[in-house]
Write an enzyme that holds these catalytic residues in place. Sequence first.
Site, PDB file in Angstrom:
ATOM      1  N   ASP A 186       1.147 -12.267   6.887  1.00 35.24           N
ATOM      2  CA  ASP A 186      -0.265 -12.274   6.487  1.00 35.24           C
ATOM      3  C   ASP A 186      -1.149 -12.827   7.612  1.00 35.24           C
ATOM      4  O   ASP A 186      -0.998 -13.978   8.027  1.00 35.24           O
ATOM      5  CB  ASP A 186      -0.399 -13.133   5.226  1.00 35.24           C
ATOM      6  CG  ASP A 186      -1.832 -13.224   4.750  1.00 35.24           C
ATOM      7  OD1 ASP A 186      -2.651 -12.374   5.160  1.00 35.24           O
ATOM      8  OD2 ASP A 186      -2.148 -14.154   3.972  1.00 35.24           O
ATOM      9  N   GLY A 187      -2.077 -12.020   8.094  1.00 34.87           N
ATOM     10  CA  GLY A 187      -2.962 -12.423   9.189  1.00 34.87           C
ATOM     11  C   GLY A 187      -3.865 -13.586   8.825  1.00 34.87           C
ATOM     12  O   GLY A 187      -4.237 -14.389   9.690  1.00 34.87           O
ATOM     13  N   PRO A 238      -5.758  -5.105   0.857  1.00 33.71           N
ATOM     14  CA  PRO A 238      -5.180  -6.205   1.645  1.00 33.71           C
ATOM     15  C   PRO A 238      -6.079  -6.698   2.778  1.00 33.71           C
ATOM     16  O   PRO A 238      -5.956  -7.838   3.209  1.00 33.71           O
ATOM     17  CB  PRO A 238      -3.875  -5.620   2.210  1.00 33.71           C
ATOM     18  CG  PRO A 238      -3.834  -4.182   1.850  1.00 33.71           C
ATOM     19  CD  PRO A 238      -4.879  -3.914   0.830  1.00 33.71           C
ATOM     20  N   HIS A 288      -8.310   3.408  19.725  1.00 34.40           N
ATOM     21  CA  HIS A 288      -7.497   2.356  20.345  1.00 34.40           C
ATOM     22  C   HIS A 288      -8.072   1.887  21.677  1.00 34.40           C
ATOM     23  O   HIS A 288      -8.066   0.694  21.975  1.00 34.40           O
ATOM     24  CB  HIS A 288      -6.050   2.837  20.516  1.00 34.40           C
ATOM     25  CG  HIS A 288      -5.320   2.895  19.211  1.00 34.40           C
ATOM     26  ND1 HIS A 288      -4.523   3.953  18.833  1.00 34.40           N
ATOM     27  CD2 HIS A 288      -5.291   2.027  18.166  1.00 34.40           C
ATOM     28  CE1 HIS A 288      -4.027   3.717  17.623  1.00 34.40           C
ATOM     29  NE2 HIS A 288      -4.478   2.573  17.200  1.00 34.40           N
ATOM     30  N   GLN A 325       0.833  -1.200   0.000  1.00 27.03           N
ATOM     31  CA  GLN A 325       0.000   0.000   0.000  1.00 27.03           C
ATOM     32  C   GLN A 325       0.872   1.256   0.000  1.00 27.03           C
ATOM     33  O   GLN A 325       2.079   1.187   0.197  1.00 27.03           O
ATOM     34  CB  GLN A 325      -0.892  -0.011   1.251  1.00 27.03           C
ATOM     35  CG  GLN A 325      -0.113  -0.259   2.544  1.00 27.03           C
ATOM     36  CD  GLN A 325      -0.930  -0.967   3.626  1.00 27.03           C
ATOM     37  OE1 GLN A 325      -2.116  -1.211   3.474  1.00 27.03           O
ATOM     38  NE2 GLN A 325      -0.279  -1.304   4.729  1.00 27.03           N
ATOM     39  N   ASP A 378       0.209   0.230  13.828  1.00 25.91           N
ATOM     40  CA  ASP A 378       0.686   1.443  14.518  1.00 25.91           C
ATOM     41  C   ASP A 378       0.966   1.172  16.000  1.00 25.91           C
ATOM     42  O   ASP A 378       1.473   2.038  16.703  1.00 25.91           O
ATOM     43  CB  ASP A 378      -0.289   2.609  14.333  1.00 25.91           C
ATOM     44  CG  ASP A 378      -1.680   2.311  14.885  1.00 25.91           C
ATOM     45  OD1 ASP A 378      -1.803   1.681  15.954  1.00 25.91           O
ATOM     46  OD2 ASP A 378      -2.670   2.730  14.249  1.00 25.91           O
ATOM     47  N   ASP A 397      -7.882  -5.230  13.818  1.00 24.08           N
ATOM     48  CA  ASP A 397      -7.683  -3.779  13.759  1.00 24.08           C
ATOM     49  C   ASP A 397      -7.111  -3.491  12.377  1.00 24.08           C
ATOM     50  O   ASP A 397      -5.923  -3.241  12.217  1.00 24.08           O
ATOM     51  CB  ASP A 397      -6.690  -3.411  14.871  1.00 24.08           C
ATOM     52  CG  ASP A 397      -6.326  -1.943  14.851  1.00 24.08           C
ATOM     53  OD1 ASP A 397      -6.893  -1.183  14.051  1.00 24.08           O
ATOM     54  OD2 ASP A 397      -5.446  -1.559  15.651  1.00 24.08           O
ATOM     55  N   SER A 398      -7.980  -3.566  11.387  1.00 18.07           N
ATOM     56  CA  SER A 398      -7.518  -3.506   9.996  1.00 18.07           C
ATOM     57  C   SER A 398      -8.016  -2.252   9.306  1.00 18.07           C
ATOM     58  O   SER A 398      -8.834  -1.503   9.842  1.00 18.07           O
ATOM     59  CB  SER A 398      -8.052  -4.720   9.241  1.00 18.07           C
ATOM     60  OG  SER A 398      -9.427  -4.553   8.954  1.00 18.07           O
TER      61      SER A 398
END
Lengths: 283, 283
Positions: free
Chosen positions: B140-141, B166, B65, B34, B89, B159-160
């Site tokens: 890759d999750g 992706p 968060h 990205q 992050d 948390d995407s």
Amino acid sequence: MTLDRSWFTEPMESTGTAFSLKAEKVHEEQTPYQKIEIFKTETFGWLMTIDGCTMVSTRDNFLYHEMMSHPALNSHPNPKNVVIVGGGDCGTLREVLRHPEVASATQVEIDERVTRLAEQYFPELCEKNADPRATLFFGDGIQWMKDAKPGSIDLIIIDSTDPVGPAEGLFGKKFYLDCIKALGPDGMLVQQSESPLLHLGLIKEMHQAMREAGFVQTHLLHFPQVIYPSGWWSASIACKKAGPLASRLDEAAIAALDAQFYNADTHRAAFALPTYVRKALGA
Amino acid sequence: MTLDRSWFTEPMESTGTAFSLKAEKVHEEQTPYQKIEIFKTETFGWLMTIDGCTMVSTRDNFLYHEMMSHPALNSHPNPKNVVIVGGGDCGTLREVLRHPEVASATQVEIDERVTRLAEQYFPELCEKNADPRATLFFGDGIQWMKDAKPGSIDLIIIDSTDPVGPAEGLFGKKFYLDCIKALGPDGMLVQQSESPLLHLGLIKEMHQAMREAGFVQTHLLHFPQVIYPSGWWSASIACKKAGPLASRLDEAAIAALDAQFYNADTHRAAFALPTYVRKALGA
């Protein structure tokens, strides 16, 4: 990237934020008080702006109008006589008149053109204007409150633009003193009080001015309001009498309001303050 | 009016809305996954965007968060092993590790550059990265979850980014089936689920896919998130076990979290659904 002319944008230099809606302008006029514009948006229905600031959209006004009226009405033990200062789009008036316990509701709007344009573009907000309990008065809310019969009002709803321009005098001790005089012994005032993220200083000053004027308690409630800066908005309730807010939350009465956002759960939730707000307000 | 080049703008054609911050771009890179950009904003601190969408700002990330982690952690009876999918992050990881009952927290982020840039521009979000309970895995999750030891996880936090690009594979029955397998008997999943005003259809589809995959209960929570479209955001919790959510809301434990938005009141408030959302979800 920059937006082309197919978008309406409200930039706020003071907060460094801007909100935009894909929209086409269909009307514009300068009244003696302000510039009113109407846009046809792609996804939010009609949009009214005043002096470049978003006021009301078809799609999301239910959030603001419900939360400016139902929590305060259900916090007052017996709200018979209600006065709305501002609120020219008539959306707050409509919500107030959903309450059978309200005997009279007077809307005091300085700019008749706001209401006339609401009748044209937001007829659903004006559907209670002909209710026998409704009075539409066009004139200065500050003067109106000075002249009000002492002790005659149960709930004052200040549904105004931001504290600049014609609405500036509606925020501050001087106006609140006149409100206190006009209110009965259980009297309350509820006022839109901007964003809990962007305008926390203003909220604090408002609560301080309310208390200096003689209100013995102030409460903050918060709720989403998508077209306003930050998408997160608040209202402040000031009470003449000490003690917990009444809480007339019977489910049948609330269901009869036919609200889209408001219910007993969201009523309570609106008063749940974030920790940083609690600290700032000393709550 | 249009904004000049001193503003960053995220226009969303699908919702007809746009949000802007006064900002200057300081960094831009294309990773294998990205395009990441960093802006210095005038009023929101640093801003990271991915493929033109706001991800995280210094000023308001606490809202997201905290609400992606504390309500779910306090709804699980014993969240020892936590996995965060995405969350590069590190802000969610930091909040998770504020909970003393968490024994391990693994962050599975596909794009290591997100984390490296967070370390540079958002060091406060990365302050728990060296915690002995933390594992930072870059990969890759979807594959990670397929390979996870069955029954080994208590809470999965997804948390995407939005369900395009992706992150698309993280929304849907296929991925949820792998999550269920990886979760223990009390297992829960919490996933960011977009705006309750703009994306209600997507929320409905997510809950349906979660139930079709075998989760027996789904819950929605909502909270302000200023830089995301509409300023109003949500998360969805899916549970393997029936029954009410646990509610470990003891005030001392919550005070120790040192949260800015989250407390026992805002925990409860987040689950208070607007009437139109209740109706849409059949809740």
